[in-house]
Design an enzyme around this catalytic site. Sequence first.
Site, mmCIF file in Angstrom:
data_model
loop_
_atom_site.group_PDB
_atom_site.id
_atom_site.type_symbol
_atom_site.label_atom_id
_atom_site.label_comp_id
_atom_site.label_asym_id
_atom_site.label_seq_id
_atom_site.Cartn_x
_atom_site.Cartn_y
_atom_site.Cartn_z
ATOM 1 N N GLU A 23 -6.883 5.054 7.577
ATOM 2 C CA GLU A 23 -6.590 6.466 7.267
ATOM 3 C C GLU A 23 -7.755 7.123 6.548
ATOM 4 O OE1 GLU A 23 -2.820 5.742 5.351
ATOM 5 O OE2 GLU A 23 -1.970 5.184 7.298
ATOM 6 N N ASN A 67 0.874 -1.180 0.000
ATOM 7 C CA ASN A 67 0.000 0.000 0.000
ATOM 8 C C ASN A 67 0.907 1.225 0.000
ATOM 9 O OD1 ASN A 67 -1.781 2.073 0.494
ATOM 10 N ND2 ASN A 67 -2.244 1.472 2.605
ATOM 11 N N HIS A 82 -9.582 1.632 4.531
ATOM 12 C CA HIS A 82 -8.328 1.763 5.291
ATOM 13 C C HIS A 82 -8.565 2.728 6.456
ATOM 14 C CE1 HIS A 82 -4.225 2.803 6.330
ATOM 15 N NE2 HIS A 82 -3.861 1.678 5.746
ATOM 16 N N GLU A 87 -5.884 -4.779 10.329
ATOM 17 C CA GLU A 87 -4.865 -3.753 10.557
ATOM 18 C C GLU A 87 -5.148 -3.012 11.864
ATOM 19 O OE1 GLU A 87 -2.701 -2.656 6.644
ATOM 20 O OE2 GLU A 87 -4.247 -1.193 7.055
ATOM 21 N N SER A 110 3.114 -2.307 10.260
ATOM 22 C CA SER A 110 4.559 -2.425 10.492
ATOM 23 C C SER A 110 5.132 -3.788 10.101
ATOM 24 C CB SER A 110 4.890 -2.088 11.956
ATOM 25 O OG SER A 110 4.524 -0.748 12.248
ATOM 26 N N LYS A 117 0.095 4.284 -0.349
ATOM 27 C CA LYS A 117 -0.516 5.516 0.206
ATOM 28 C C LYS A 117 -0.223 6.692 -0.733
ATOM 29 C CE LYS A 117 -0.039 3.385 4.684
ATOM 30 N NZ LYS A 117 -0.060 3.516 6.117
ATOM 31 N N GLY A 123 2.344 2.083 10.706
ATOM 32 C CA GLY A 123 3.352 3.136 10.568
ATOM 33 C C GLY A 123 4.064 3.480 11.862
HETATM 34 P P1 PGA Z 1 2.685 0.190 7.598
HETATM 35 O O1 PGA Z 1 1.253 0.479 6.942
HETATM 36 O O2 PGA Z 1 3.188 -1.103 7.014
HETATM 37 O O3 PGA Z 1 3.537 1.366 7.193
HETATM 38 O O4 PGA Z 1 2.480 0.094 9.066
HETATM 39 C C1 PGA Z 1 0.317 -0.556 6.745
HETATM 40 C C2 PGA Z 1 -0.942 0.002 6.112
HETATM 41 O O5 PGA Z 1 -1.337 1.127 6.438
HETATM 42 O O6 PGA Z 1 -1.590 -0.674 5.289
#
Ligand code: PGA
Length: 241
Positions: A98, A9, A96, A165, A204, A11, A171
């Site tokens: 976000e 992903n 997601h 998630e 992560s 983003k 992140g």
């Molecule tokens: P990350 O993000 O691997 O940077 O923690 C995962 C995601 O948001 O799908």
Amino acid sequence: MRKIIIAGNWKMYKTQAEALEFVQTFKSKVDNTNESREIVLCAPFTTLGAMSKNLHGSRIRLGAQNIHWEDAGAYTGEIAGPMLTEIGVNYVIIGHSERRQYFGETDETVNLRLLAAQKHGLIPILCVGESKSQRDAGETEKIIINQLKRDLVDVDQNNLVIAYEPIWAIGTGDTCESTEANRVIGLIREQLTNKNVPIQYGGSVKPNNIDEIMKQSEIDGALVGGASLDPADFASIVNYQ
Ligand code: PGA
């Protein structure tokens, strides 16, 4: 047999030039990846057309990061299914955290977007997960069961991927223990009518923890943010043991 799907992903990262540079390096690193693993890159809209041409004939699948529920209309800033399928997109991330947190996405709009994706033959990757405060309050199970119940109304479970998630692990470098992720993913599976829906873990995921994650019996892949931006890192994730 449940399918293994490793998706990146990106983003809001990478211009078209940067995306093509990634693809050039990444492609050769996954030439010998086990055939049973599906590799997906969920890239920004502006890169999808060029990436699609570049990935033609390769085993790497393309994903988008959102889809509107109408086929066209006065919805400034949104993207419609036919715009994605026309350029060869196969997957789309929906719900997601976000999007839910910063852009007012609700279980109702997530549901509409899931239905639209399936209508256009795209495979949705539905994201669910609890926040830190919800986890601390012992509400993880309740939150996830509720999200699934609302998000999956009338959704075809034969054409679906789910990503667990935990928001606090995204992140942050703070990975959920793989056994705990396995437990929650098992709980997610219990809620489904189709027990073969691939369920990924996300939050992560890095080259140094993917082996441990993929050893878990319920986990069918990963949704990878930060570590998918680097071709060498993402290739070592995809090529886990
Ligand atoms: P990350 O993000 O691997 O940077 O923690 C995962 C995601 O948001 O799908």
